[in-house]
Design an enzyme around this catalytic site. Structure first.
Site, PDB file in Angstrom:
ATOM      1  N   GLU A 217       0.811  -1.207   0.000  1.00  0.00           N
ATOM      2  CA  GLU A 217       0.000   0.000   0.000  1.00  0.00           C
ATOM      3  C   GLU A 217       0.845   1.257   0.000  1.00  0.00           C
ATOM      4  O   GLU A 217       1.968   1.278   0.497  1.00  0.00           O
ATOM      5  CB  GLU A 217      -0.956   0.008   1.198  1.00  0.00           C
ATOM      6  CG  GLU A 217      -2.062  -1.005   1.021  1.00  0.00           C
ATOM      7  CD  GLU A 217      -3.212  -0.800   1.974  1.00  0.00           C
ATOM      8  OE1 GLU A 217      -3.152   0.134   2.797  1.00  0.00           O
ATOM      9  OE2 GLU A 217      -4.174  -1.566   1.895  1.00  0.00           O
TER      10      GLU A 217
ATOM     11  N   GLY B  43       8.048  -2.988   4.820  1.00  0.00           N
ATOM     12  CA  GLY B  43       9.405  -3.445   4.568  1.00  0.00           C
ATOM     13  C   GLY B  43      10.474  -2.611   5.250  1.00  0.00           C
ATOM     14  O   GLY B  43      10.229  -1.518   5.751  1.00  0.00           O
ATOM     15  N   GLU B  44      11.679  -3.158   5.281  1.00  0.00           N
ATOM     16  CA  GLU B  44      12.874  -2.476   5.790  1.00  0.00           C
ATOM     17  C   GLU B  44      13.671  -1.976   4.585  1.00  0.00           C
ATOM     18  O   GLU B  44      14.291  -2.762   3.870  1.00  0.00           O
ATOM     19  CB  GLU B  44      13.718  -3.445   6.635  1.00  0.00           C
ATOM     20  CG  GLU B  44      15.143  -2.993   6.938  1.00  0.00           C
ATOM     21  CD  GLU B  44      15.242  -1.620   7.577  1.00  0.00           C
ATOM     22  OE1 GLU B  44      15.814  -0.721   6.919  1.00  0.00           O
ATOM     23  OE2 GLU B  44      14.756  -1.438   8.711  1.00  0.00           O
TER      24      GLU B  44
ATOM     25  N   CYS C 232      -0.907   4.589  10.884  1.00  0.00           N
ATOM     26  CA  CYS C 232       0.349   3.888  11.133  1.00  0.00           C
ATOM     27  C   CYS C 232       0.063   2.534  11.778  1.00  0.00           C
ATOM     28  O   CYS C 232      -0.654   2.440  12.767  1.00  0.00           O
ATOM     29  CB  CYS C 232       1.222   4.726  12.062  1.00  0.00           C
ATOM     30  SG  CYS C 232       2.849   4.033  12.316  1.00  0.00           S
TER      31      CYS C 232
END
Length: 378
Positions: free
Chosen positions: A95, A176-177, A350
């Site tokens: 997203e 993700g990182e 968040c």
């Protein structure tokens, strides 16, 4: 003779596009023309690129494409937050979220489908890691969102001027990182910064990391943008539990890396993100520990009320406790903000990214997917 591989031009930053055009026997200035057509004029194909020679346009038609995201859904919150769900294949979805404010517009961008870091309070990690996104899939989120937003405002594509641009800030804080997908993320950010593409300043592009120390150093050497660190705990014992990566790169190493990064950073502070978990990391004693931990790192704190998800076993800190925690930091002279929840009515707040695909069976049928990954940003 083997067929030629089709190149997605969104995967190429300025240097890559120059090399690609060179391989076609074209001069470097053609790469700049192509880049402007793709990233500033939102060209979907090569026919409309009228300042390119017809021979070049014909070459490109057989060898290249301008990839566009496969959008599964597009929702707007009552507060103006806009969320796109993007199919990235093999049943995976990520997203992109746009957060409008009075003086700026911020886009939250994903860098991976899934995440291997597996923070305890983050639903993405519970879904496991699927794959890295490509450069084109990352910068394509910005391209798609910028021109969709312009269209909704009746603004035509064209070079980014202050009066034209809708997205003024990008945060690599989605799924993700980012530093575990360095080879794709950095070229994407180069395009975000390039004046022939999106023209954002380094101060307005923020990368958020859970603390991949060696890659923080590499980023500082190669493309120092604004940096946010997902901290979430004031000591190693607690951070080992909440952010397992801490066992590999403990807080002493992380704080030293932050100090090194600040020597080259476009801002004179690190933003520490801190998810507020009831009874876990939210006492005034924890706040005082944080002050001791970060005393040699110029910083600001962004306190994030936890957005609960099923089976997390965690609760959001009470509002009054968050305020008490913040006051300890503020009284010590540290700039501290409490993140305002935005877009929670469309699950774009968040910690809620892609977390509310209500009818998975119907979505899977529509996309040919066998699974849908729930995405939650930390």
């Amino acid at each position: 003779m083997a067929s030629e591989t089709i190149v997605n031009l969104l995967d190429l930053d300025a240097e890559g596009l120059v090399a690609y055009c060179g391989g076609l026997g074209e001069k470097a200035f053609r790469a700049k023309q192509l880049q402007r057509w793709i990233h500033q004029y939102n060209a979907a194909d090569f026919d409309g690129m009228t300042d390119l020679a017809k021979s070049l346009r014909e070459k490109l038609k057989g060898r290249a494409v301008i990839g566009t995201p496969d959008i599964l859904s597009d929702h707007v919150s009552a507060d103006g937050t806009r969320k796109w769900l993007i199919n990235v294949g093999n049943g995976n979805a990520v997203e992109t979220v746009f957060i409008p404010e009075e003086t700026r517009g911020t886009l939250c961008v994903s860098s991976q489908a899934g995440c291997a870091v597996n923070c305890r309070f983050c639903s993405t990690g519970k879904q496991g890691f699927s794959r890295n996104l490509s450069t084109g899939e990352i910068v394509g989120q910005l391209r798609m969102a910028e021109f969709a937003l312009r269209a909704s405002l009746g603004r035509a594509p064209g070079p980014n001027g202050k009066a034209e641009r809708v997205i003024t800030n990008v945060v690599m804080m989605g799924m993700g990182e980012p530093l575990l997908n360095y080879s794709a993320v950095v070229p994407a950010m180069r395009l975000m910064l390039d004046d022939n593409a999106y023209g954002l300043s380094r101060r307005r592009v923020t990368l958020s990391t859970s603390g991949v120390v060696p890659m923080m150093d590499r980023l500082g050497a190669e493309l120092p943008v604004a940096l946010a660190v997902s901290l979430h705990a004031p000591n190693d014992a607690l951070r080992d539990e909440l952010v397992p990566l801490n066992k590999k790169h403990p807080l002493r190493e992380l704080m030293a890396a932050c100090q090194r990064y600040l020597k080259v950073a476009p801002r004179d502070f690190i933003t520490f993100e801190y998810c507020m978990l009831d009874g876990v990391n939210d006492t005034e004693a924890h706040a005082r520990e944080l002050l001791a931990l970060t005393r040699d790192v110029p910083c600001k704190f962004n306190l994030i009320p936890f957005n609960p998800f099923p089976e997390s076993g965690l609760l959001r800190s009470k509002t009054e406790q968050i305020k008490r925690f913040a006051q300890v930091l503020i009284d010590a002279g540290v700039v501290t903000t409490i993140r305002k929840t935005r877009g929670d009515d469309i699950d774009a707040a968040c910690g809620q990214l892609a977390g509310a695909v209500k009818d998975r069976t119907r979505l899977a049928e529509r996309t040919g997917a066998t699974k849908i990954i729930e995405v939650r940003a930390v």
